[in-house]
Design a protein around this motif. Sequence first.
Motif, PDB file in Angstrom:
ATOM      1  N   LYS A 135      56.826  -4.092  17.113  1.00 25.26           N
ATOM      2  CA  LYS A 135      57.195  -3.367  15.907  1.00 25.26           C
ATOM      3  C   LYS A 135      58.089  -2.163  16.199  1.00 25.26           C
ATOM      4  CE  LYS A 135      53.023  -4.709  13.380  1.00 25.26           C
ATOM      5  NZ  LYS A 135      51.821  -4.244  12.630  1.00 25.26           N
ATOM      6  N   SER A 136      58.171  -1.751  17.451  1.00 31.30           N
ATOM      7  CA  SER A 136      58.965  -0.575  17.785  1.00 31.30           C
ATOM      8  C   SER A 136      59.485  -0.668  19.209  1.00 31.30           C
ATOM      9  CB  SER A 136      58.113   0.697  17.634  1.00 31.30           C
ATOM     10  OG  SER A 136      57.063   0.685  18.599  1.00 31.30           O
ATOM     11  N   THR A 137      60.394   0.262  19.527  1.00 34.93           N
ATOM     12  CA  THR A 137      60.897   0.334  20.896  1.00 34.93           C
ATOM     13  C   THR A 137      59.765   0.665  21.864  1.00 34.93           C
ATOM     14  OG1 THR A 137      63.055   1.091  20.099  1.00 34.93           O
ATOM     15  CG2 THR A 137      62.554   1.490  22.409  1.00 34.93           C
ATOM     16  N   ALA A 138      58.798   1.453  21.396  1.00 35.04           N
ATOM     17  CA  ALA A 138      57.649   1.801  22.245  1.00 35.04           C
ATOM     18  C   ALA A 138      56.837   0.562  22.594  1.00 35.04           C
ATOM     19  CB  ALA A 138      56.773   2.831  21.539  1.00 35.04           C
ATOM     20  N   ASP A 139      56.674  -0.342  21.619  1.00 34.82           N
ATOM     21  CA  ASP A 139      55.953  -1.590  21.897  1.00 34.82           C
ATOM     22  C   ASP A 139      56.686  -2.406  22.954  1.00 34.82           C
ATOM     23  OD1 ASP A 139      54.008  -0.996  20.042  1.00 34.82           O
ATOM     24  OD2 ASP A 139      54.983  -2.070  18.405  1.00 34.82           O
ATOM     25  N   LEU A 140      58.010  -2.467  22.827  1.00 32.83           N
ATOM     26  CA  LEU A 140      58.811  -3.207  23.803  1.00 32.83           C
ATOM     27  C   LEU A 140      58.717  -2.558  25.175  1.00 32.83           C
ATOM     28  CD1 LEU A 140      60.842  -5.458  24.440  1.00 32.83           C
ATOM     29  CD2 LEU A 140      62.673  -3.917  23.675  1.00 32.83           C
ATOM     30  N   ALA A 141      58.754  -1.234  25.209  1.00 30.12           N
ATOM     31  CA  ALA A 141      58.668  -0.518  26.483  1.00 30.12           C
ATOM     32  C   ALA A 141      57.331  -0.779  27.168  1.00 30.12           C
ATOM     33  CB  ALA A 141      58.871   0.974  26.259  1.00 30.12           C
ATOM     34  N   ASP A 142      56.252  -0.864  26.377  1.00 30.39           N
ATOM     35  CA  ASP A 142      54.925  -1.140  26.942  1.00 30.39           C
ATOM     36  C   ASP A 142      54.877  -2.509  27.606  1.00 30.39           C
ATOM     37  OD1 ASP A 142      53.958   1.283  26.142  1.00 30.39           O
ATOM     38  OD2 ASP A 142      53.043   0.528  24.299  1.00 30.39           O
ATOM     39  N   GLN A 143      55.761  -3.395  27.203  1.00 33.75           N
ATOM     40  CA  GLN A 143      55.820  -4.736  27.781  1.00 33.75           C
ATOM     41  C   GLN A 143      56.770  -4.771  28.975  1.00 33.75           C
ATOM     42  OE1 GLN A 143      57.226  -7.637  24.977  1.00 33.75           O
ATOM     43  NE2 GLN A 143      57.016  -9.357  26.382  1.00 33.75           N
ATOM     44  N   VAL A 144      57.884  -4.060  28.878  1.00 30.41           N
ATOM     45  CA  VAL A 144      58.947  -4.178  29.877  1.00 30.41           C
ATOM     46  C   VAL A 144      58.670  -3.366  31.137  1.00 30.41           C
ATOM     47  CG1 VAL A 144      61.394  -3.731  30.338  1.00 30.41           C
ATOM     48  CG2 VAL A 144      60.685  -4.729  28.148  1.00 30.41           C
ATOM     49  N   PHE A 145      58.238  -2.115  30.989  1.00 27.55           N
ATOM     50  CA  PHE A 145      58.087  -1.270  32.171  1.00 27.55           C
ATOM     51  C   PHE A 145      57.033  -1.803  33.156  1.00 27.55           C
ATOM     52  CE2 PHE A 145      60.211   1.976  29.473  1.00 27.55           C
ATOM     53  CZ  PHE A 145      61.275   2.223  30.322  1.00 27.55           C
ATOM     54  N   PRO A 146      55.879  -2.294  32.697  1.00 23.88           N
ATOM     55  CA  PRO A 146      54.948  -2.908  33.660  1.00 23.88           C
ATOM     56  C   PRO A 146      55.554  -4.137  34.345  1.00 23.88           C
ATOM     57  CG  PRO A 146      53.795  -2.346  31.640  1.00 23.88           C
ATOM     58  CD  PRO A 146      55.249  -2.166  31.358  1.00 23.88           C
ATOM     59  N   ALA A 147      56.331  -4.928  33.597  1.00 26.60           N
ATOM     60  CA  ALA A 147      56.975  -6.101  34.194  1.00 26.60           C
ATOM     61  C   ALA A 147      58.002  -5.682  35.231  1.00 26.60           C
ATOM     62  CB  ALA A 147      57.638  -6.946  33.102  1.00 26.60           C
ATOM     63  N   LEU A 148      58.681  -4.563  34.975  1.00 31.01           N
ATOM     64  CA  LEU A 148      59.674  -4.058  35.918  1.00 31.01           C
ATOM     65  C   LEU A 148      59.015  -3.653  37.230  1.00 31.01           C
ATOM     66  CD1 LEU A 148      62.728  -3.498  35.937  1.00 31.01           C
ATOM     67  CD2 LEU A 148      62.228  -1.186  35.142  1.00 31.01           C
ATOM     68  N   ALA A 149      57.910  -2.905  37.138  1.00 28.37           N
ATOM     69  CA  ALA A 149      57.190  -2.490  38.347  1.00 28.37           C
ATOM     70  C   ALA A 149      56.596  -3.686  39.080  1.00 28.37           C
ATOM     71  CB  ALA A 149      56.094  -1.493  37.966  1.00 28.37           C
ATOM     72  N   ALA A 150      56.045  -4.646  38.323  1.00 25.76           N
ATOM     73  CA  ALA A 150      55.448  -5.833  38.940  1.00 25.76           C
ATOM     74  C   ALA A 150      56.504  -6.678  39.639  1.00 25.76           C
ATOM     75  CB  ALA A 150      54.730  -6.661  37.878  1.00 25.76           C
TER      76      ALA A 150
END
Length: 312
Positions: free
Chosen positions: A245-260
């Motif tokens: 629903k927001s950029t924050a929701d997308l960030a919560d998905q992307v940043f962990p994937a980036l670190a992983a």
Amino acid sequence: MTRAGKPTDQPSDQPSREELMARLHTAGRELSTAAVMFHAALAQLNGLSATEEKAIDLLLRHGPLTARELGEHSGLAPASVTGLVDRLQRKGFARRVPNPLDGRSVLIEAAEAPSEALAPHFTQWTGALDALCERYSDTELAAIVDFLGSAAVLQREATARMTTSRPTTPGTGATFEAGTALGRGEKLTLQTAAHGVVALMAGADPGAFSSARAGMAGGKALSAATGLVGRVLAEKPKGMKLGGKSTADLADQVFPALAASLALLRDLDPGEADNFRSVIRTAVEAALKTRHGGSPAMTAMAAKISTTLDNA
């Protein structure tokens, strides 16, 4: 009874050479298994892998060592040593220090306090081993030392062959690309991270036209990736669901994937971890250029992505 055309003088109740060799191979496999399980348990107690724990042992016995020397002692390839040292340093068990004999290189040394925490676990084991040695004469112990030392050399050579040659498809002998070493879920993690970064950069800048330009520029940068990362990103993502629903929701998905993704690639091939960082940075820069350096929102998002890349 004769062997190789020569009479043998062994007693009738003495096992034959063939029987002794069979027992030796069995005992060797049992010892190897026991050693692996011991070190795996010890490593797990301290948040390490078995390879990391044994590397600390090498540093305590022979260190400080250069990366080349650590590779020679362990049998690992240079790229594997780099990733290994990175992980040990990140976990606080080792550190890189200047080489006093060569200002162009560094040494790897064990960090004293964390590494000494491993020592108590060896006390009972080494005491029992010393008691076992009392069964043997000095001549017999010398023979055992010679055998174990020679076997260790052969084992390191076997390790080096496996870590420096290209892998083969089991049962065929045919080489395969490194990308096949990643499972579907691991590939999806890389794809989610990379395409998610582009989506974050596009979504950070308001306006449909600006978002589309940033997304296209970032996507084009991803398509130019090479190596293992390029092959994975070139595949059609299966099951990837980016959004919210927001950029924050997308960030919560992307940043962990980036670190992983970086952790995964670092363990597989440190060079590909660097490649992935470069690809992500290039995609971010491409998106920024669509707005002549980026709007404040895009610049802030780029900084968050860069921080994640630096800290992962």
